[in-house]
Structure formats: C-alpha cells, structure tokens
Scaffold this active site. Structure first.
Site, mmCIF file in Angstrom:
data_model
loop_
_atom_site.group_PDB
_atom_site.id
_atom_site.type_symbol
_atom_site.label_atom_id
_atom_site.label_comp_id
_atom_site.label_asym_id
_atom_site.label_seq_id
_atom_site.Cartn_x
_atom_site.Cartn_y
_atom_site.Cartn_z
ATOM 1 N N ASP A 92 0.846 -1.202 0.000
ATOM 2 C CA ASP A 92 0.000 0.000 0.000
ATOM 3 C C ASP A 92 0.885 1.257 0.000
ATOM 4 O O ASP A 92 2.093 1.184 -0.254
ATOM 5 C CB ASP A 92 -0.951 -0.035 1.202
ATOM 6 N N ASP A 93 0.290 2.392 0.266
ATOM 7 C CA ASP A 93 0.965 3.691 0.212
ATOM 8 C C ASP A 93 2.178 3.733 1.161
ATOM 9 O O ASP A 93 2.313 2.911 2.056
ATOM 10 C CB ASP A 93 -0.056 4.774 0.606
ATOM 11 N N LYS A 95 -2.546 -0.560 -7.890
ATOM 12 C CA LYS A 95 -3.691 0.217 -7.419
ATOM 13 C C LYS A 95 -3.335 1.688 -7.590
ATOM 14 O O LYS A 95 -2.341 2.158 -7.035
ATOM 15 C CB LYS A 95 -4.003 -0.064 -5.949
ATOM 16 N N ASP A 111 -4.521 5.319 -6.832
ATOM 17 C CA ASP A 111 -5.399 6.155 -6.022
ATOM 18 C C ASP A 111 -5.604 7.513 -6.711
ATOM 19 O O ASP A 111 -5.066 7.749 -7.796
ATOM 20 C CB ASP A 111 -4.786 6.319 -4.624
ATOM 21 N N SER A 126 -9.122 3.894 -8.421
ATOM 22 C CA SER A 126 -9.953 4.553 -7.409
ATOM 23 C C SER A 126 -10.833 5.640 -8.019
ATOM 24 O O SER A 126 -11.533 6.346 -7.290
ATOM 25 C CB SER A 126 -9.060 5.167 -6.318
ATOM 26 N N ARG A 160 -12.499 0.906 -7.003
ATOM 27 C CA ARG A 160 -13.095 1.274 -5.730
ATOM 28 C C ARG A 160 -14.220 2.269 -6.004
ATOM 29 O O ARG A 160 -13.988 3.330 -6.545
ATOM 30 C CB ARG A 160 -12.017 1.881 -4.827
ATOM 31 N N ASP A 180 -13.188 4.165 1.966
ATOM 32 C CA ASP A 180 -12.267 3.187 2.539
ATOM 33 C C ASP A 180 -12.944 2.437 3.687
ATOM 34 O O ASP A 180 -13.651 3.044 4.495
ATOM 35 C CB ASP A 180 -11.031 3.881 3.119
#
Length: 378
Positions: free
Chosen positions: A28-29, A105, A107, A139, A164, A168
């Site tokens: 993830d980030d 992914k 965002d 996203s 998404r 969240d």
C-alpha cells in the site's frame, strides 16, 4: 518494511493461502522515498526497502505469487509521497513493469476530476504498452461519488480491471454495514456493470483484525462473496487466529466467489424483522443464498421457501450450508424451510439443481409463493 512483505510471502506460500487462490501480495501507500531520483523515477525508501522492489518481486514470483504496488494519480499520494502527475504516467508504468509488478492500485488524492478523466485511461494504455500483464485497480469512481452521471461505468469497464466505488473500509462493523448499505441501495446501477475482468471493489476483508466478532467476520466473507468482490485480505498472516483463518480459507466460499460467470449478487428480500436475503446466480444453474440478520438481540428463526424467493417452479435442489457443510438433498421449490441466523450473522447456502437443470437465470419468471410444507430446520 520489506521484511513484512518477505514474511507475508512465506506465509501465503506455506500456510495454504496460495493454493486457494490468494496469490497477490500488495504494497500500500508510503513505500517510496519522499523524492524521485535524478532521472525523475520513483524509488523505494532506501532504509525500509534496501533490496528494492525488483528483488522483492523476484522473491514473491519464486514462491508462485504475484506482487502488487500502490500509486496515486496526483501531485502526492494520500500519505504525502510522490504522486504520478500526467507527465509521469508512462515513466511510472515502465518502472513498475521493469520491477516485475503484477498489479497496480492507482489512487486519486491531490488530483482534479479533469486530471482523473485523462489520467486513468492514460495509465491503462501505458500499462498495456509495457507488454507486461498488470492488473489495474482504479480509485476513479470513488472520487466522483461512485454513481452516474459523474461515473461512466461503460468507460470504466474498458479502462480498469477493478475499481473502488466507495469509502475506505475501517476496522469496524459500522464500516462494513455502511459499505453494504451503499452497494445494495445502488445495486440496480452497480450489479450489471461487474463481470469477468471488470469488478466492483467494496474494499478489503478486515477478518482477523480487531473490529469484527466471529459472526460478523463470517458475515463479511459471505456478503463480499455474494457481491463477487475481489477477496483482498488485510491482516497479519503471522498471527492470524485459527477461526479467522478457517473463514478466509473456506474452499466452497472461494469457489462461489470465483464462479466463472462472475455475476454480482443482489439483495432480494428486506424484512421488517431485520432479516435480509441475497442471491447470486452461479454457473451450471447453481446459486448462492445468504440469509443475513441485522438483529443484535438473539438468534432468529427465519422461515421461507425457494418459491417465495422466485426460484424456478417444480425444481429440486441439493443444498449445502457453506459454513457447516451440512447437506439437504431434495429440497423442492415449494418446500417451506427455516434457518436459524445469529445476531449480525449469516447462514449461507450453495444450491445446485438435481435431475433436470433448472431454467437459466435470465429467463426465470417471478413465481407466486406456493403452499409450503415439509419444514427443514438448519
């Protein structure tokens, strides 16, 4: 740090997860350095990822797994790390491909709607141009409210593999319910747009963490499965409890989730008693039913029949309880049956037709409820 991902890769490979289909390990980030290098490339944080992403990808691939990474279409990521501005899309796609990344992914923090409308399709083209198969999670719709007319799901399905739509998830039952409520309140829009290669993503499974009880954990797994959601775990596989592992490794559940038709399920009943029923059509004229209780007081005995749930008349089914494994053979459409559903819990059934195949789902007519008899108690 990279140690976490190396250790999780070992757990996925050695503890039965990979063999059930849990093959992507996603970063993830906050993985990158705070600055790009002199050539403008993203680089991993040198202290936390000293061996680099390529070495991690090689390790993951050697164990029959795939590596996912996080990016953000904007000036910065949501966590304040370097983002991918429009002029960096091709460069970053190439960097990810060179590292051996298998999923991205992307965002949308710190970007405008106009930049998103341009950048998300551009990244799809850039990923494809690398020649490396990379699953693309967007996203985009979540930043545009998730619904038409601001979100064009026809375009989205051509651009992204999953997306998404909504907020969240947090590690709480309230968060699970809020996501569930939004998805099924808008099921007429969302259900038809999902399918193989282009999925709605209600966010991660939080089973094995701190916020859900045992019953609620079973409920999230069942409801995400009936939604044809990507099953992305977010828990520490080094310390996961046996009960959470059992839920996440339920073979029949995963088989239903991964059904090749890829049809997203729908909520078909919402009772005043706070019982809800969800239906997902599956291949070979099979189907999954989830009986879900929003009650918090006591177990509830829910009585209905397949006829009341608009199953084809004169059909006979074998029913398997997905969690207990118990089988009922010869359940007729008109038979009355009862299920006992625990508070905030589910009963989930896998139904397969016996004898002559039932009518295909797309021509099922809504039947009037028949006179039920022969109650079956599970």
């Amino acid at each position: 740090s990279e140690t976490l991902f190396y250790e999780m890769a070992d757990r996925l490979a050695e503890d039965g997860w990979r063999d059930l289909g849990y093959k992507y390990i996603n970063i993830d980030d906050c993985w990158s350095a705070k600055q790009r290098d002199t050539a403008g490339r993203l680089v991993p944080d040198p202290e936390r990822f000293p061996r680099g992403i390529k070495a991690l990808a090689d390790y993951v691939h050697a164990r029959g797994l795939k590596l996912g990474i996080y990016g953000d279409l904007g000036i910065l990521t949501c966590g304040g790390y370097p983002g991918t501005t429009l002029d960096r899309v091709e460069q970053d796609a190439q960097t990810f491909a060179e590292w051996g990344v298998d999923m991205l992914k992307l965002d949308g923090c710190y970007s405008s709607g106009e930049e998103q409308a341009k950048g998300y399709p551009e990244m799809a083209r850039a990923l494809n141009a690398t020649g490396r198969p990379i699953v693309y999670s967007c996203s985009w719709p979540a930043y545009q409210g998730g619904l038409p007319p601001k979100v064009n799901y026809t375009i989205l399905a051509e651009v992204c593999n999953l997306w998404r739509n909504y907020d969240d998830i947090q590690d709480s039952w309230d968060s699970v319910l809020s996501i569930l409520d939004w998805f099924f309140a808008n099921q007429d829009v969302l259900q038809p747009v999902a399918g193989p290669g282009h999925w709605n993503d209600p966010d991660m499974l939080i089973i094995g963490n701190f916020g859900l009880s045992y019953e609620q954990s079973r409920s999230q797994m069942a409801l995400w499965t009936v939604m044809a959601a990507p099953l992305l775990m977010s828990t520490d596989l080094r310390t996961i409890s046996p009960s959470a592992k059992e839920i996440l490794q339920n073979r029949l559940m995963i088989q239903i989730n991964q059904d090749p038709l890829g049809i997203q399920g729908r909520r078909i009943v919402k009772e005043k008693s706070h019982i809800e029923v969800f239906l997902r059509p599956l291949s070979q004229a099979a189907s999954a039913l989830v009986f879900f209780s929003r009650r918090t007081d006591m177990p509830f005995v829910y009585t209905t029949s397949l006829a009341k749930l608009h199953f084809p008349e004169d059909a006979v089914y074998e029913v398997q309880d997905v969690y207990s494994g118990k089988i009922i053979s010869g359940l007729k459409t008109e038979d009355s049956f009862s299920v006992v559903i625990n508070p905030t819990g589910v009963v989930m059934w896998y139904l397969s037709p016996m004898g002559l195949p039932a009518q295909p789902w797309h021509v099922v007519r809504q039947q009037a409820p028949g006179a039920g008899f022969r109650p079956v108690l599970l």
